[in-house]
Each structure stands twice: as structure tokens, then as C-alpha cells.
Design an enzyme around this catalytic site. Structure first.
Site, short mmCIF file in Angstrom:
data_model
loop_
_atom_site.label_atom_id
_atom_site.label_comp_id
_atom_site.label_asym_id
_atom_site.label_seq_id
_atom_site.Cartn_x
_atom_site.Cartn_y
_atom_site.Cartn_z
CB SER A 107 13.72 26.35 67.41
OG SER A 107 12.77 27.35 68.15
CG HIS A 108 18.28 30.76 68.45
ND1 HIS A 108 19.68 30.79 68.83
CD2 HIS A 108 17.81 32.14 68.17
CE1 HIS A 108 19.82 32.13 69.26
NE2 HIS A 108 18.92 32.87 68.55
#
Length: 765
Positions: A723-724
């Protein structure tokens, strides 16, 4: 005080039909006058057994529940000094004004308990008909009521009969039904303990004062209608491969993380329009996975976004596989997922499916050996090699494409079109030049992360070298932090002002709108220096051999460039396409101003309604359509936000109950830190968070302002291993735990301090 508190009345009423540990009731006034007499009665009744001294304040029966507010002392020895000291602590926790008129309970201690907890038979804050069983394992009976632990949670709609025998839930349900008949109240607050022999002890019970509502029938109807819908679509014989499907909140494109578990209508519809309606499948087909056309990926169940796993698994099938093998693969993935849904629900691409080749494919493929023959495996790997080869060229084209979006957006921005036409054009530009190339680059970045992880597993890189490599990449975050150091607010906002926490939420203020709150206590003294990382000649030689063995048609230098560019441009392309979202919001706000729609109501507009008004210049019709859409959506949102669903729906009956367990999160780095916990909400963005461990439910690029605050660590409720925030924290060397799940997250934010041990993958208080 002549009137007995409800707690005491109910225990007296219940002890004929339930196992209620022996208890005595005393007046505070009596204790103050003659504590020796109290002790003598306790010694006579309980002899050498340990006791619990529990509060029984009249304030615990108020409309606003004060259950757990007052002190209790457990495992007290029946000795004069111990009894008097413990009783004094309980009494001192009462309000001073009426303390002398209150009562307290001394009860035999359950010393062999294996499970303890609290039950609410209705939602207290909204009056909705759900029972919540909140419990811990072990012998301590007050961990839930004291707030020391959040424990496990089993929640179900009151009309449902739980059949699960896990933790004795079925027996607890029967216990609740029987107790309701005995006490003759439907809404109860129950404290219980289960002994090692499995017997349920009733420790306390009171009527639960809840907010009145008349929505029980509507709630039940909503769940029944959803069950009816699921009955059709869970086993739908569509063109998709696989015999059934499963729905999850985080499996692909992570809606729970990006737009939240209960997103507003604009957030949900915009995310659907820009990504999950069609762009997602168009991108997969571009790599030569199966083309699913306009098959939607995301569904809205009672206001909660869910991902269709069958569609997801189909979208990762190489298109050239024969139909039988495709079907076999999807069913294999679905069956594996069903066995461990709580583990896989946010880790499908990293732990379950194989969608490309890397240097560990020969190990990963072993999960297929007992279900697929060698020829099927050989064909499958060959097709994955082709897809991986495709990705090298796709990355170049996608980078070229997204870089055109700025010019196209500016052309629309400075044109004279009306807001609805501009929104329509922004959406088309965003899909074609924003989210589509972003989806492609994100897929390439995922392939790159798989390669990096496999290099560690294959001893080409050490774990530390992998970390150093990721730290060397100059992404949007490091550029943003360095721009802040230049101390030019105007230039900074020209470049980064469109970013906002919760990208798809129009009510979340952008950096342009709320600069002082986000950056008023910013540490801008240090530049982010991305040290260069060079692969050694020995490492390059190993890489070249591995590439050749996988039939990957790329040189070592080009491969290394692919790794770097895919990870960097994944973040950059996201940074660029979110500019179109800011522009869409600007035009929606203009529409709201024109038609006197309150700012806070704009989030209830469905973006598809605006799209359907394209070229409709009848002002009165536009106003009427939007206001009706807002009114309906607002009502539904305010109702649905109180309805709970599990993270995974495998069977139609799953919707009626939720069992919250801990998930396996992603630990970033190998540091061991201890610090104060800082739960981040919209209202405390401006508060001092430096040197603290920041906790966020979910985070997107708009939350990057936290990295200007010199935070000590980061914990998120949602988020997968790629994820980011995983990439951000790896880049900046910040200890983090991403995707801990709701159970652990609640424990963490209710703690003052925690130890985050990334090396040993532990969070402790």
C-alpha cells in the site's frame, strides 16, 4: 438510600436461575461508621476465598451509562487490611457529593475463569437491534470494563440465532435469551465469566438505557433484502470462471483503505467511476490477462463497499489459458481463500495468487502441486512469463501517457464550459490519462516489489540492502518535504495544494484550503537525501542468470531501471491523477453555490447523476434532480452507517454476524521504538504529533503532511503490504505497522504508550 441500584436488584432476581457468585451488599455509610463489622461479615461468608469488591453506584443506572466508570478491586485476600484498603479504593472512585449514600458489592471471586466479558443486547448510541459480545481470554474479569483491553468482539443482529460453537457463542446466546426472560428487559448490559468447566457465571446485569428508535423492522428488512440479493449473486452462473464467489472489503483496489468502510455517496460513486467500474479490468486486459469488459469489481452492500473475488481472480488469469485450466485456477484460489479469509482478505496478491513470474516462482508454485499436473503448471508459468515481459513495455507507454494529463486538465480548467460539462470532461481525461495509466504502473510496481522480495529470498539482496534500495528512490513525498524546506508557501501550494487526506472526500480540506493546520508545526530543517544505491557486478550477474532462466527478454540494466521507474512513477502518476479529483470537486462546489446547496450536503451527490446531466441546460431540472438525489442519499447514508457487515461474505448468512479477530499486518523496517500514541482525526490535524506514534484508520497521499511532523512511527487499521503507506515509510525509514485490523487498532488507540517492535513483528503496551 432506600432504593437498591438496578445492579443489585437484578442479581437478586437472577440468582435463582443462574450461576451468580455469592455476594454481599453494603452501604458506604455503614463502612465509614464500622469497617470492622463489614470485614467480619465478609470473613464469615467467604472464609479464605478471594473476593471481588465491585462498585454499585446509583449513577450506573443513569440514561448515560456509566458502566465501568467506577473502580473495582479483584482477587482481594480476605484479610482485614486488604479488604478495608480495597473497599476504600472503590468508594473513593464515587462522586464525593453523594458518596455516603451509595452501596458496594463484595462477591466471591471466580478464580478458574477461561473467558470473561461484557454483553450489550442493543446498540447504546443509536438503539439499533444488535447484540455485542465483547470478551477476553484468561482469568482477569475486568479487562473489558476497565478499558485495559478491547478483546474479541462477536456482534450479531438480534433476530439471528448464532450457530457457531467457537468460544461458546451458541451457549452465550442461549444464556442471553434466558436472562432477558428472567429480568424482563430486552436491553441489557451483562458482565459474565466462563469457568474452565464451561459454566457461565453471571457477575452483573443491569437494564441498558439506549436511544429509542423505531427502525428495528427496517433494519431487519434491509438485511433480508441483502440476503435475497446474495442468494442470487453468490452462485451466479455468469461468464466468469469459478463455481461461486466471495466478497471482501480489501481484496483488490482496497476500498476500505481508500474510501472507508462507510463512504459517502460522492466518494463511493467517484471511486467506482474512475476505477472499479471499468478501468480496473481494462488495465488487466492490457497486460493480456482475461478481458472482463465492463464487469464491475466493487459492490455496495448496505453502504459498505465490497470487492467481488471471483471477478478479481478471473482478472488475473492469463487470457491464453484453456477454459478448463482457468476454471480450475479460480476455484483453487476461492477454496484457499475460504479456509483463511481473515488472513487473505488484504493479502491476496502477496500471499495467494500468482500473477507474474519472479525469482521465487519455483517455490511459490509448489502450492499448486497437489491440485494441478506438471503440464498445467508448465503452461501456466509460460503464460505468466509472457505477461511479465509485456509489463516492461507497458510501463514505458503508461509513463508517457500520464504525463500528458496536466496539459489536458488545464485546457478544460481555463475553458468557458459550464461546471457539469467540465466535470464530464475531467472524468474522461482522468480515466484515460490518469487512472488507466496509474493502474498499469501500479501493476508494474507490484511486479517489481515481487522481484525485490524474491531477490531477498534468493540471496541476491539482503533485507537491509532492499531497505537501502527503497530509501534511495526519490518519490513524490521526498520532493514534497524538500519543497517545504524552501519555505515558499506559494510555490509549494502550486505544486502540492491539490492533495487532501481522504482523496475522494469533498469534505476533507485540501492543502490549499487548510495549509496552516497541516503545516503550522512542521519541522522543515532537514532535506530528504535519497542516497544512491548501486547493484554490484556480482548481483547483476545473478540477476541476468535468473532473467534468462525465466525467459524474460530484458537486459539487467533495463530490468533495474524497470524496478526503479515503476515504484517511483506509481506514486507520481497517483499524484497527477488526483489533480483531476480536486478540479471535479471545485466544479461541484460551484454547482452547490449556484443552487444554494449546503457545502456539507455535496458529499451525498452521486457523480453518475451529474454525468447524466451532461448537456442538460434546463436549470430548474438540474436543481431538482440534484436536490432529490441528495435527499435520498443522505437518508440512506445516515441509516446505513449504523449497519455492520463482516470483512468477508462467503455465505449469505454471514451478513448477520461479525467476529472481529486480529489480522496479520505488514511491519516496515526493523527498529524497536516506544512512544506516546497519537490517534489522528480530522479535528486534530494541527496538534503537535512530533516524536509520537501516529495512528490512522487508512491513509492515502493526502496524509503525507504527517511526514513533515517528525513522527516516531505509524500504525494504520487498513492497508496491504504494497500500500501507499508501506512505500512511504520504507522510503523515509519510519517504523510502521500497516493494516493491523480493527481489533488491534482499537487496542492501540486506547493505549497511552506502546512499543512497536518491527524486527520481532510485535506491538505491546
Amino acid at each position: 438510600m432506600n432504593t437498591l441500584p438496578n445492579k443489585i436488584k437484578n442479581l437478586n432476581k437472577s440468582k435463582k436461575s443462574f450461576l451468580v457468585p455469592k455476594f454481599l451488599v453494603f452501604d458506604v455509610e455503614m463502612f465509614e461508621k464500622n469497617s470492622d463489622l463489614v470485614f467480619k461479615k465478609v470473613r464469615k461468608s467467604f472464609k479464605k476465598n478471594k473476593v471481588a469488591i465491585r462498585s454499585s453506584s446509583s449513577n450506573e443506572d443513569n440514561i448515560c451509562s456509566n458502566a465501568g466508570k467506577y473502580h473495582s478491586e479483584l482477587n482481594v485476600n480476605v484479610k482485614k487490611k486488604s479488604i478495608i484498603s480495597a473497599t476504600r479504593k472503590v468508594i473513593n472512585s464515587y462522586e464525593p457529593r453523594n458518596r455516603i449514600k451509595e452501596k458496594f458489592i463484595i462477591q466471591r471471586m471466580i478464580t478458574d475463569s477461561k473467558m470473561n466479558g461484557v454483553i450489550f443486547t442493543r446498540e447504546q448510541n443509536n438503539g439499533f437491534p444488535f447484540t455485542t459480545v465483547n470478551f477476553t481470554l484468561g482469568h482477569k474479569t475486568n479487562l473489558i470494563t476497565s478499558g485495559e483491553q478491547n478483546g474479541f468482539v462477536f456482534k450479531y443482529i438480534n433476530s439471528y440465532e448464532p450457530k457457531t460453537k467457537k468460544f461458546g457463542i451458541d451457549k452465550i446466546h442461549c444464556f442471553i435469551k434466558k436472562l432477558k426472560k428472567c429480568i424482563k428487559f430486552k436491553n441489557l448490559d451483562i458482565e459474565f465469566s466462563i469457568s474452565a468447566s464451561g459454566k457461565i457465571n453471571l457477575l452483573q446485569v443491569r437494564e441498558l438505557n439506549v436511544k429509542k428508535n423505531n427502525k428495528d423492522s427496517k433494519v431487519l428488512l434491509s438485511y433480508k433484502l441483502l440476503e435475497k440479493k446474495l442468494n442470487k449473486i453468490l452462485n451466479d452462473n455468469s461468464f466468469l470462471k469459478g463455481n461461486l464467489t466471495v466478497y471482501s472489503t480489501m481484496t483488490d483496489w482496497n476500498p476500505a483503505e481508500i474510501i472507508g468502510i462507510k463512504p459517502n455517496n460522492l466518494s463511493y460513486s467517484l471511486y467506482s467511476e474512475l476505477i472499479t467500474d471499468y478501468v480496473w479490468s481494462k488495465s488487466r486486459a492490457y497486460f493480456n490477462y482475461c478481458d472482463l469488459g465492463e464487469t464491475p469489481l466493487m459492490y455496495n452492500f448496505l453502504g459498505t463497499p465490497f470487492i467481488d473475488l471471483r471477478a478479481d481472480f478471473n482478472s488475473f488469469l492469463p487470457s491464453n489459458l484453456n477454459e478448463n485450466l482457468k476454471n480450475k485456477l479460480v476455484n483453487f484460489y476461492l477454496n484457499k481463500y475460504k479456509k483463511k479469509p481473515d488472513f487473505y482478505f488484504d493479502k491476496v496478491e502477496s500471499e495467494l495468487i500468482i500473477a507474474n513470474v519472479d525469482f521465487s516462482t519455483h517455490k511459490k508454485i509448489k502450492i499448486f502441486e497437489n491440485n494441478f499436473n506438471q503440464n498445467e503448471i508448465k503452461i501456466f508459468i509460460k503464460e505468466l512469463e509472457k505477461i511479465t515481459n509485456n509489463s516492461f513495455e507497458i510501463l514505458k507507454k503508461s509513463i508517457e501517457k500520464y504525463k500528458k494529463i496536466d496539459v489536458l486538465l488545464k485546457r478544460i480548467k481555463y475553458s468557458k464550459g459550464n461546471p457539469i460539462n467540465k466535470i464530464y470532461n475531467y472524468i474522461n481525461i482522468c480515466k484515460n490519462y490518469g487512472t488507466f495509466p496509474f493502474a498499469n504502473i501500479a501493476r508494474c510496481a507490484f511486479i517489481s516489489m515481487n522481484f525485490l522480495n524474491s531477490m531477498v529470498e534468493d540471496n541476491i539482496l539482503t533485507k537491509n540492502e532492499k531497505k537501502l534500495y527503497l530509501n534511495s528512490l526519490r518519490t513524490t513525498t521526498s520532493r514534497m518535504l524538500n519543497e517545504l524546506n524552501k519555505k515558499s508557501k506559494k510555490i509549494f501550494l502550486q505544486k502540492f495544494g491539490h492533495l487532501r487526506p481522504s482523496t475522494y472526500d469533498i469534505n476533507s480540506l485540501s492543502y490549499n484550503e487548510n495549509y496552516n493546520s497541516y503545516f503550522n508545526k512542521t519541522n522543515t530543517n532537514n532535506l530528504v537525501k535519497n542516497k544512491k544505491f548501486k547493484f554490484s557486478s556480482v548481483q547483476k550477474e545473478k540477476i541476468q542468470k535468473r532473467l534468462k532462466s525465466l525467459n524474460l527478454l530484458i537486459t539487467t540494466d533495463s530490468f533495474i531501471k524497470f524496478l526503479e521507474q515503476s515504484i517511483i512513477h506509481r506514486e507520481n502518476s497517483k499524484f497527477y491523477f488526483t489533480k483531476s479529483i480536486e478540479l471535479i470537486f471545485c466544479e461541484i462546489k460551484k454547482i452547490g453555490k449556484k443552487f444554494n446547496i449546503p457545502k456539507n450536503d455535496l458529499c451525498y451527490i452521486d457523480i453518475k447523476v451529474i454525468k447524466n446531466l451532461y448537456n442538460n441546460f434546463t436549470v430548474s431540472e438540474v436543481k431538482k434532480t440534484l436536490k432529490e438525489n441528495i435527499k435520498e442519499n443522505k437518508l440512506n447514508f445516515n441509516f446505513n452507517k449504523n449497519l455492520s457487515l463482516p470483512n468477508n461474505i462467503i455465505n449469505k448468512e454471514d451478513i448477520y454476524s461479525i467476529f472481529e479477530t486480529d489480522q496479520k499486518p505488514s511491519f516496515i523496517g526493523d527498529k524497536n521504538i516506544r512512544g506516546d500514541v497519537f490517534p489522528l482525526y480530522k479535528k486534530n490535524f494541527s496538534k503537535k504529533m512530533n516524536n509520537k506514534i501516529v495512528c490512522i484508520k487508512s491513509a492515502d497521499p493526502g496524509y503525507d503532511f504527517i511526514f513533515t511532523k517528525n513522527i516516531k512511527g505509524l500504525i494504520t487499521e487498513y492497508g496491504g503490504p504494497n500500500s501507499h503507506m508501506c512505500i512511504r515509510c520504507s522510503e523515509l525509514g519510519i517504523p510502521a505497522v500497516i493494516g493491523v485490523g480493527s481489533n488491534t487498532y482499537e487496542k492501540v488507540i486506547n493505549s497511552k504508550q506502546i512499543t512497536l517492535d518491527c524486527y520481532n513483528k510485535k506491538i505491546t503496551q
